[in-house]
Scaffold this motif. Structure first.
Motif, PDB file in Angstrom:
ATOM      1  N   VAL A 151      27.368 -12.833  17.265  1.00  0.00           N
ATOM      2  CA  VAL A 151      27.175 -14.622  17.542  1.00  0.00           C
ATOM      3  C   VAL A 151      28.527 -14.422  18.775  1.00  0.00           C
ATOM      4  O   VAL A 151      29.574 -14.487  18.656  1.00  0.00           O
ATOM      5  N   THR A 152      28.082 -15.386  19.636  1.00  0.00           N
ATOM      6  CA  THR A 152      28.919 -15.478  21.011  1.00  0.00           C
ATOM      7  C   THR A 152      29.688 -16.872  21.323  1.00  0.00           C
ATOM      8  O   THR A 152      30.671 -16.585  22.371  1.00  0.00           O
ATOM      9  N   HIS A 153      29.253 -17.391  19.902  1.00  0.00           N
ATOM     10  CA  HIS A 153      29.465 -18.503  20.528  1.00  0.00           C
ATOM     11  C   HIS A 153      29.704 -19.314  22.573  1.00  0.00           C
ATOM     12  O   HIS A 153      30.326 -20.253  22.469  1.00  0.00           O
ATOM     13  N   GLY A 154      28.605 -19.054  22.863  1.00  0.00           N
ATOM     14  CA  GLY A 154      28.470 -18.975  24.569  1.00  0.00           C
ATOM     15  C   GLY A 154      29.290 -18.879  25.465  1.00  0.00           C
ATOM     16  O   GLY A 154      29.665 -18.805  26.880  1.00  0.00           O
ATOM     17  N   ASN A 155      29.841 -17.222  24.740  1.00  0.00           N
ATOM     18  CA  ASN A 155      30.565 -16.863  26.081  1.00  0.00           C
ATOM     19  C   ASN A 155      30.676 -14.743  25.067  1.00  0.00           C
ATOM     20  O   ASN A 155      30.389 -14.772  23.875  1.00  0.00           O
ATOM     21  N   VAL A 156      29.810 -14.004  25.991  1.00  0.00           N
ATOM     22  CA  VAL A 156      29.640 -12.987  25.728  1.00  0.00           C
ATOM     23  C   VAL A 156      30.383 -12.064  25.098  1.00  0.00           C
ATOM     24  O   VAL A 156      30.147 -10.394  25.370  1.00  0.00           O
ATOM     25  N   HIS A 157      32.141 -12.346  25.686  1.00  0.00           N
ATOM     26  CA  HIS A 157      33.400 -11.334  25.712  1.00  0.00           C
ATOM     27  C   HIS A 157      33.312 -10.895  24.558  1.00  0.00           C
ATOM     28  O   HIS A 157      33.676 -12.325  23.137  1.00  0.00           O
ATOM     29  N   PRO A 158      33.866  -9.909  23.836  1.00  0.00           N
ATOM     30  CA  PRO A 158      33.913  -9.658  22.721  1.00  0.00           C
ATOM     31  C   PRO A 158      35.580  -9.937  21.944  1.00  0.00           C
ATOM     32  O   PRO A 158      36.869 -10.769  22.752  1.00  0.00           O
ATOM     33  N   HIS A 159      35.485  -9.688  20.894  1.00  0.00           N
ATOM     34  CA  HIS A 159      37.105  -9.255  20.418  1.00  0.00           C
ATOM     35  C   HIS A 159      37.677  -8.524  20.288  1.00  0.00           C
ATOM     36  O   HIS A 159      36.991  -7.452  19.774  1.00  0.00           O
ATOM     37  N   ILE A 160      38.468  -8.121  20.378  1.00  0.00           N
ATOM     38  CA  ILE A 160      38.973  -6.711  20.598  1.00  0.00           C
ATOM     39  C   ILE A 160      40.507  -7.187  20.038  1.00  0.00           C
ATOM     40  O   ILE A 160      41.416  -7.827  19.564  1.00  0.00           O
ATOM     41  N   ALA A 161      40.779  -6.208  19.156  1.00  0.00           N
ATOM     42  CA  ALA A 161      42.550  -5.696  18.633  1.00  0.00           C
ATOM     43  C   ALA A 161      42.883  -4.472  19.850  1.00  0.00           C
ATOM     44  O   ALA A 161      42.740  -3.492  18.881  1.00  0.00           O
ATOM     45  N   ILE A 162      43.953  -4.938  19.765  1.00  0.00           N
ATOM     46  CA  ILE A 162      45.045  -4.325  20.604  1.00  0.00           C
ATOM     47  C   ILE A 162      46.346  -3.993  20.147  1.00  0.00           C
ATOM     48  O   ILE A 162      47.168  -4.950  19.634  1.00  0.00           O
ATOM     49  N   HIS A 163      47.405  -2.771  20.926  1.00  0.00           N
ATOM     50  CA  HIS A 163      48.274  -2.508  19.949  1.00  0.00           C
ATOM     51  C   HIS A 163      48.773  -3.331  21.312  1.00  0.00           C
ATOM     52  O   HIS A 163      49.053  -3.107  22.791  1.00  0.00           O
ATOM     53  N   ARG A 164      50.140  -4.252  21.081  1.00  0.00           N
ATOM     54  CA  ARG A 164      50.553  -4.666  22.098  1.00  0.00           C
ATOM     55  C   ARG A 164      51.222  -4.188  23.265  1.00  0.00           C
ATOM     56  O   ARG A 164      51.144  -3.945  23.790  1.00  0.00           O
ATOM     57  N   PHE A 165      52.068  -2.629  22.744  1.00  0.00           N
ATOM     58  CA  PHE A 165      52.521  -1.751  23.867  1.00  0.00           C
ATOM     59  C   PHE A 165      51.385  -1.441  25.040  1.00  0.00           C
ATOM     60  O   PHE A 165      51.646  -1.569  25.762  1.00  0.00           O
ATOM     61  N   ASP A 166      50.138  -1.264  24.334  1.00  0.00           N
ATOM     62  CA  ASP A 166      49.281  -0.836  24.845  1.00  0.00           C
ATOM     63  C   ASP A 166      48.746  -1.738  26.161  1.00  0.00           C
ATOM     64  O   ASP A 166      48.664  -1.982  27.422  1.00  0.00           O
ATOM     65  N   LEU A 167      48.391  -3.278  25.546  1.00  0.00           N
ATOM     66  CA  LEU A 167      48.073  -3.547  26.352  1.00  0.00           C
ATOM     67  C   LEU A 167      49.206  -4.548  27.244  1.00  0.00           C
ATOM     68  O   LEU A 167      48.814  -4.336  28.448  1.00  0.00           O
ATOM     69  N   ILE A 168      50.902  -3.703  27.551  1.00  0.00           N
ATOM     70  CA  ILE A 168      51.243  -4.343  27.853  1.00  0.00           C
ATOM     71  C   ILE A 168      51.437  -3.274  29.027  1.00  0.00           C
ATOM     72  O   ILE A 168      51.432  -3.336  30.132  1.00  0.00           O
ATOM     73  N   ASN A 169      51.157  -2.356  28.664  1.00  0.00           N
ATOM     74  CA  ASN A 169      51.117  -0.918  29.611  1.00  0.00           C
ATOM     75  C   ASN A 169      49.926  -0.950  30.756  1.00  0.00           C
ATOM     76  O   ASN A 169      50.119  -0.971  31.956  1.00  0.00           O
TER      77      ASN A 169
END
Length: 397
Positions: free
Chosen positions: A95-113
Motif C-alpha cells: 500500500v503506497t498511499h500514492g507515494n512509492v517511497h518506503p517506510h524505513i527505521a534507522i538509528h539516529r546516529f547513522d542518519l546524522i552521519n
C-alpha cells in the motif's frame, strides 16, 4: 531571491539543521552550521522515516545511503497487550498511499552521519562546540553570541536548535509547555537476547491501560528499538537524554505478559523523558530569523512524525528562499505552506496517544473496532493515513 551565493547560518546540527543545509547548499547557498556539541556523538536510538520524509531524502540524493543503513519496514502491527494475535496489521509494502517511497527505521546516529557527510561534501561548514547564549538584532543583521565569547552576524538565521530553542525566544515565542501526563522510556536491545532466529522487519505497537510499547528493528536487525510510554501524574523533565533505572521501566509493565517482561529485562542504556505539548506559534519568524523542526513545533511521538516534519520543513524553506522575492516573503510563504499540515499532524499524534492508553469499556470497543475493520476491509486503516504518507513536498504536494 535565488539562494545562489547567499550566506545562510543555521543553529543546530540535528536532522532539521543538516537537512536544511543540504537543501540550501544544493541550490548554491553558502551555509554555516553552529552546533553546541563538541562532536557528533554516538547517541540517540531508532527513528522512522516514513514515505513523506523519504521522498525529500530521495530528492536530495540520499536514497541509496538511507537504504543501505536503514531497515525497510514491511508491516505495522497493532496488538492488545494481553493477546498474541494482532488487532490490525498495516501492509507497508503493497500500500503506497500514492507515494512509492518506503517506510524505513534507522538509528539516529547513522542518519546524522549520512546527513553530515553529504553536507560537508556540498561545502557546508559545520562548527562544533559553539553554544549560542544570546541572539540580538543589529541594524541589518542578526547577531549571535556564543559561550566562548565569539560573535557571528548573519542576515538569514535558521533556528534548528531543538525544543529548548534560543531562536524561538528571540522571535518572541516563550510560552510554557504543558505536561501531557505521559512519560516515555527509550532503549535499545541487542537482538541476540531475543528468542528468534530472524527478526521480522516490522514495527509492533502493544497497547494496554494507560501505557503502550513500540518496537522495531534497526541496523539490519542487530538492534531492537524500544519506546515504552506510561500515563502518570508525576512530572518528568522534557528532553530525551535523562538516564533511568531499568527497574522503573519493568515495574510499570509488571502485569504485562511474560514475553514483554523478558524483553524489558534485557533493555540497556535506558532514557526517560517527559512528553509535553507546545502551543504552535502564530508567527514562526522575524524579518531575518525563522524556526524549523522541533524549535518550532515539537510534538508527541505517537505518529512517528517529528523527524519527518523537520525534513519536510527543510525542503519547503529552501524552496521558498530560492523562489521568493525577499527573505521576509520567503519566511511568510514557508509558514503559510506548513502551518495547516503541522497542526493536523500534531493533533493526530496526540489523538493516537489517547487511543493507545484507553481503559475499560472504551479500550474494548477500540480493540473490537480495529479487529472488525481489519477483517472486513484491511485497506481501511492504511487509507486513514493517505493524507500523511501520500504527501511528498519535493514534488510540490
Amino acid at each position: 531571491m535565488a539562494l545562489r551565493n547567499k550566506s545562510v547560518s543555521i543553529l543546530g546540527a540535528g536532522i532539521s539543521g543538516l537537512t536544511s543545509a543540504i537543501a540550501m547548499a544544493r541550490l548554491g547557498a553558502d551555509v554555516t552550521i553552529f552546533e553546541r556539541a563538541k562532536k557528533n556523538l554516538n547517541t540517540g536510538a531508532g527513528i522512522q522515516i516514513s514515505p513523506n520524509g523519504f521522498g525529500v531524502m530521495s530528492a536530495l540524493g540520499l536514497k541509496e545511503a538511507l537504504a543501505l543503513k536503514g531497515n525497510v519496514l514491511e508491516y505495522i502491527n497493532v496488538q492488545n497487550y494481553k493477546k498474541p494475535s494482532f488487532s490490525a496489521r498495516v501492509d507497508l509494502i503493497n500500500v503506497t498511499h500514492g507515494n512509492v517511497h518506503p517506510h524505513i527505521a534507522i538509528h539516529r546516529f547513522d542518519l546524522i552521519n549520512i546527513l553530515m557527510k553529504t553536507a560537508v561534501k556540498l561545502g557546508v561548514k559545520i562548527l562544533f562546540n559553539k553554544q549560542a547564549n544570546g541572539i540580538t538584532k543589529a541594524s541589518e543583521s542578526v547577531k549571535i553570541k556564543f559561550s566562548d565569547q565569539t560573535y557571528h552576524e548573519c542576515q538569514i538565521l535558521v533556528g534548528a536548535d531543538g525544543i529548548h530553542s534560543l531562536t524561538r525566544k528571540f522571535i518572541g515565542c516563550d510560552e510554557t509547555p504543558k505536561f501531557t501526563g505521559k512519560v516515555a522510556w527509550r532503549a535499545l536491545i541487542e537482538s541476540k537476547f531475543i528468542p528468534l532466529n530472524d527478526i521480522p522487519s516490522e514495527a509492533t505497537i502493544r497497547f494496554g491501560p494507560n501505557r503502550h510499547i513500540v518496537t522495531y528493528p534497526i541496523r539490519e536487525g542487530k538492534l531492537i528499538n524500544l519506546v515504552a510510554v506510561e500515563k502518570r501524574e508525576e512530572w518528568t523533565a522534557e528532553g530525551w537524554d535523562l538516564p533511568d533505572n531499568r527497574a522503573n521501566l519493568e515495574r510499570s509493565f509488571q502485569h504485562w505478559p511474560t514475553d514483554v517482561r523478558k524483553l524489558l529485562s534485557v533493555a540497556e542504556n535506558i532514557k526517560l523523558w517527559g512528553l509535553f505539548v507546545h502551543e504552535l506559534p502564530n508567527k514562526w519568524h522575524s524579518d531575518m530569523a525563522v524556526l524549523i523542526g522541533d524549535a518550532c513545533h515539537p510534538m508527541v511521538p505517537f505518529l512517528g512524525q517529528g523527524a519527518n516534519m523537520a525534513i519536510e520543513d527543510a525542503w519547503v524553506l529552501a524552496e521558498e528562499l530560492d523562489n521568493s522575492g525577499n527573505i521576509l516573503d520567503a519566511f511568510k510563504s514557508f509558514q503559510a505552506r506548513r502551518f495547516r499540515r503541522i497542526t493536523k499532524v500534531a493533533s493526530a499524534s496526540s489523538s493516537n496517544g489517547d487511543i493507545y492508553h484507553a481503559v475499560g469499556v472504551r479500550a474494548n470497543l477500540i480493540n473490537i473496532g480495529m479487529k472488525a475493520s481489519y477483517r472486513l476491509k484491511p485497506s481501511f486503516i492504511q487509507s486513514k493515513y493517505d493524507w500523511l504518507y501520500g504527501v511528498d513536498v519535493s514534488r510540490g504536494d
